[in-house]
Design a protein around this motif. Structure first.
Motif, PDB file in Angstrom:
ATOM      1  N   VAL A 111       0.780  -1.255  -0.074  1.00  0.00           N
ATOM      2  CA  VAL A 111      -0.051  -0.046  -0.039  1.00  0.00           C
ATOM      3  C   VAL A 111       0.989   1.214   0.106  1.00  0.00           C
ATOM      4  CG1 VAL A 111      -1.731   1.584   1.143  1.00  0.00           C
ATOM      5  CG2 VAL A 111      -1.764  -1.459   1.234  1.00  0.00           C
ATOM      6  N   PRO A 112       1.014   1.972  -1.156  1.00  0.00           N
ATOM      7  CA  PRO A 112       1.872   3.023  -1.067  1.00  0.00           C
ATOM      8  C   PRO A 112       1.149   4.166  -0.722  1.00  0.00           C
ATOM      9  CG  PRO A 112       0.713   2.820  -3.447  1.00  0.00           C
ATOM     10  CD  PRO A 112       0.446   1.778  -2.328  1.00  0.00           C
ATOM     11  N   LYS A 113       1.846   5.374  -0.256  1.00  0.00           N
ATOM     12  CA  LYS A 113       1.408   6.737   0.384  1.00  0.00           C
ATOM     13  C   LYS A 113       1.505   7.843  -0.889  1.00  0.00           C
ATOM     14  CE  LYS A 113       1.314  10.269   3.576  1.00  0.00           C
ATOM     15  NZ  LYS A 113       1.588  10.655   4.939  1.00  0.00           N
ATOM     16  N   VAL A 124      13.458  -1.495  -3.157  1.00  0.00           N
ATOM     17  CA  VAL A 124      12.380  -2.052  -3.986  1.00  0.00           C
ATOM     18  C   VAL A 124      11.617  -3.364  -3.152  1.00  0.00           C
ATOM     19  CG1 VAL A 124      11.757  -3.241  -5.999  1.00  0.00           C
ATOM     20  CG2 VAL A 124      13.172  -1.501  -6.115  1.00  0.00           C
ATOM     21  N   GLU A 125      10.320  -3.403  -3.031  1.00  0.00           N
ATOM     22  CA  GLU A 125       9.739  -4.436  -2.609  1.00  0.00           C
ATOM     23  C   GLU A 125       8.844  -5.415  -3.358  1.00  0.00           C
ATOM     24  OE1 GLU A 125       8.885  -4.869   1.193  1.00  0.00           O
ATOM     25  OE2 GLU A 125      10.904  -3.887   1.308  1.00  0.00           O
ATOM     26  N   ALA A 126       8.315  -4.707  -4.547  1.00  0.00           N
ATOM     27  CA  ALA A 126       7.856  -5.519  -5.686  1.00  0.00           C
ATOM     28  C   ALA A 126       7.853  -4.703  -7.012  1.00  0.00           C
ATOM     29  CB  ALA A 126       6.456  -5.717  -5.150  1.00  0.00           C
ATOM     30  N   GLU A 127       7.748  -5.380  -7.907  1.00  0.00           N
ATOM     31  CA  GLU A 127       7.754  -4.853  -9.286  1.00  0.00           C
ATOM     32  C   GLU A 127       6.529  -5.557  -9.992  1.00  0.00           C
ATOM     33  OE1 GLU A 127      12.175  -3.603 -10.215  1.00  0.00           O
ATOM     34  OE2 GLU A 127      11.207  -4.737 -11.356  1.00  0.00           O
ATOM     35  N   ILE A 128       5.607  -4.787 -11.027  1.00  0.00           N
ATOM     36  CA  ILE A 128       4.861  -5.692 -11.874  1.00  0.00           C
ATOM     37  C   ILE A 128       5.082  -4.783 -13.146  1.00  0.00           C
ATOM     38  CG2 ILE A 128       2.449  -6.056 -12.253  1.00  0.00           C
ATOM     39  CD1 ILE A 128       1.837  -5.461  -9.624  1.00  0.00           C
ATOM     40  N   TYR A 165      10.348   1.795  -0.873  1.00  0.00           N
ATOM     41  CA  TYR A 165      10.253   2.846   0.029  1.00  0.00           C
ATOM     42  C   TYR A 165      11.566   3.837  -0.282  1.00  0.00           C
ATOM     43  CZ  TYR A 165       7.482  -0.065   3.361  1.00  0.00           C
ATOM     44  OH  TYR A 165       6.777  -0.764   3.668  1.00  0.00           O
ATOM     45  N   VAL A 166      10.871   5.205  -0.130  1.00  0.00           N
ATOM     46  CA  VAL A 166      11.820   6.238  -0.228  1.00  0.00           C
ATOM     47  C   VAL A 166      12.171   6.934   0.890  1.00  0.00           C
ATOM     48  CG1 VAL A 166      12.254   8.671  -1.194  1.00  0.00           C
ATOM     49  CG2 VAL A 166      11.456   6.778  -2.639  1.00  0.00           C
ATOM     50  N   GLY A 167      13.292   6.577   1.718  1.00  0.00           N
ATOM     51  CA  GLY A 167      13.251   6.929   3.128  1.00  0.00           C
ATOM     52  C   GLY A 167      12.309   6.125   3.647  1.00  0.00           C
ATOM     53  N   SER A 168      11.355   6.473   4.575  1.00  0.00           N
ATOM     54  CA  SER A 168      10.455   5.459   5.422  1.00  0.00           C
ATOM     55  C   SER A 168       9.155   5.550   4.610  1.00  0.00           C
ATOM     56  CB  SER A 168      10.282   5.950   6.708  1.00  0.00           C
ATOM     57  OG  SER A 168       9.699   7.300   6.693  1.00  0.00           O
ATOM     58  N   VAL A 169       8.976   6.410   3.543  1.00  0.00           N
ATOM     59  CA  VAL A 169       7.760   6.523   2.861  1.00  0.00           C
ATOM     60  C   VAL A 169       7.523   5.561   1.838  1.00  0.00           C
ATOM     61  CG1 VAL A 169       6.331   8.028   1.670  1.00  0.00           C
ATOM     62  CG2 VAL A 169       8.046   9.100   3.271  1.00  0.00           C
ATOM     63  N   PRO A 170       6.283   4.814   1.819  1.00  0.00           N
ATOM     64  CA  PRO A 170       6.015   3.808   0.735  1.00  0.00           C
ATOM     65  C   PRO A 170       5.354   4.326  -0.343  1.00  0.00           C
ATOM     66  CG  PRO A 170       4.279   3.907   2.694  1.00  0.00           C
ATOM     67  CD  PRO A 170       5.232   4.924   3.120  1.00  0.00           C
ATOM     68  N   VAL A 171       6.174   4.166  -1.417  1.00  0.00           N
ATOM     69  CA  VAL A 171       5.682   4.466  -2.891  1.00  0.00           C
ATOM     70  C   VAL A 171       5.629   3.622  -3.740  1.00  0.00           C
ATOM     71  CG1 VAL A 171       7.400   6.566  -2.299  1.00  0.00           C
ATOM     72  CG2 VAL A 171       8.477   4.648  -3.602  1.00  0.00           C
ATOM     73  N   GLY A 191      -4.004   2.869  -2.800  1.00  0.00           N
ATOM     74  CA  GLY A 191      -3.768   3.440  -1.477  1.00  0.00           C
ATOM     75  C   GLY A 191      -3.043   4.690  -1.470  1.00  0.00           C
ATOM     76  N   ALA A 192      -2.471   5.119  -2.673  1.00  0.00           N
ATOM     77  CA  ALA A 192      -1.832   6.296  -2.839  1.00  0.00           C
ATOM     78  C   ALA A 192      -2.593   7.700  -2.407  1.00  0.00           C
ATOM     79  CB  ALA A 192      -1.120   6.552  -4.131  1.00  0.00           C
TER      80      ALA A 192
END
Ligand code: HPA
Length: 274
Positions: free
Chosen positions: A22-24, A42-46, A70-76, A105-106
């Protein structure tokens, strides 16, 4: 169910088969920022090809995938490659990825692009933060039956580019010694570059930079209540201002040269979007 809404929902189902991430912040990477993912944990790619019904870009240098991380602690979620209206897609397909990222979720959309400079004080290779836009020359992506699940029929457009995010960008640019101009971006359809007369018209209308993307995505995101910011890499002086004919290669080269600073501005700003 509305067909456009159903299509975005089907895309979301394809995505959710691969990742629950879930990205912010949703980031759209313009020309030259294609390898931005190197700066992301990177956590995942599609691959866009693996998402049912997803419009896949045909432009060289716009190979497409979503990158989650994540960029720093921000999910993207990052869009590596976007689709442009001039490729022949319906305008609702051009903004499908934006809508999809909101449904993932962004809450925030960070738009980037390459543009031509209309404002005479802008230099090739400089940056412009979007403070407003002109959409008059491209179809409105909200035409057709309103999709109530996304937003209201007649959305206000007075504050498309979020003031707080603009302040963060200004501050970040200053901290990192990156000159950041501000101005109005006008979207034309392309794919031909503008004529000098069209650029004079755009200047008269109040535009500072011109490009072939971004505004329709901002309209769709604003409809859905996302907070939006945008930065353009002014890769060339627009037609009639530039002493030489415009080429895609020139744009790409300028974007590549500006990329290290662009990435820095993007990363350091997004880290503050907590
Ligand atoms: N015009 C339109 N789009 C662009 C330009 C331009 O001069 N430069 C980069 N993208």
């Amino acid at each position: 169910m509305n067909q456009v809404y159903e299509k975005v929902n089907n895309c979301l189902k394809s995505v959710r088969k691969v990742t629950d991430f879930v990205p912010k912040v949703a980031i759209v990477l313009g020309s030259g920022l294609g390898d931005y993912a190197d700066d992301i944990k990177v956590e995942a790619e599609i691959d866009y090809h693996d998402i049912e019904g997803f419009p896949v870009s045909t432009v060289p240098g716009h190979a497409g995938k979503f990158i989650f991380g994540y960029v720093g602690s921000v999910p993207v979620v990052c869009m590596k490659g976007r689709v442009h209206y001039y490729e022949g897609y319906d305008i609702s397909d051009v903004v499908l990825p934006t809508r999809l990222m909101k449904m993932m979720g962004a809450e925030i959309l960070f738009l980037t692009n390459a543009s031509g400079g209309i404002n005479k004080s802008f230099k090739a290779g400089s940056f412009m933060m979007l403070t407003d836009h002109i959409s008059t020359f491209v179809p409105n992506p909200l035409m057709g039956p309103n999709i109530e699940e996304f937003g209201t029929r007649f959305p206000d457009m007075s504050h498309v580019y979020d003031e707080e995010l603009q302040d963060i960008l200004r501050k970040t640019a200053k901290e990192n010694d990156i000159p950041l101009n501000e101005g109005v971006y006008i979207q034309f359809t392309g794919p031909s570059f503008e004529s000098p007369a069209e650029i004079r018209m755009a200047k008269t209308l109040g535009a500072d930079a011109v490009g072939m993307s971004t505004v329709v995505e901002a309209i769709a995101a604003n409809h859905m209540g996302m907070r939006i910011c945008g930065v353009s890499c002014v890769c060339n002086l627009a037609a009639g201002i530039s002493p030489t004919p415009l080429t895609h290669d020139e744009v790409q080269q300028a974007a590549n040269e500006a990329a290290p600073k662009f990435k820095k501005l993007l990363t350091e700003s997004v880290k503050k979007f907590v």
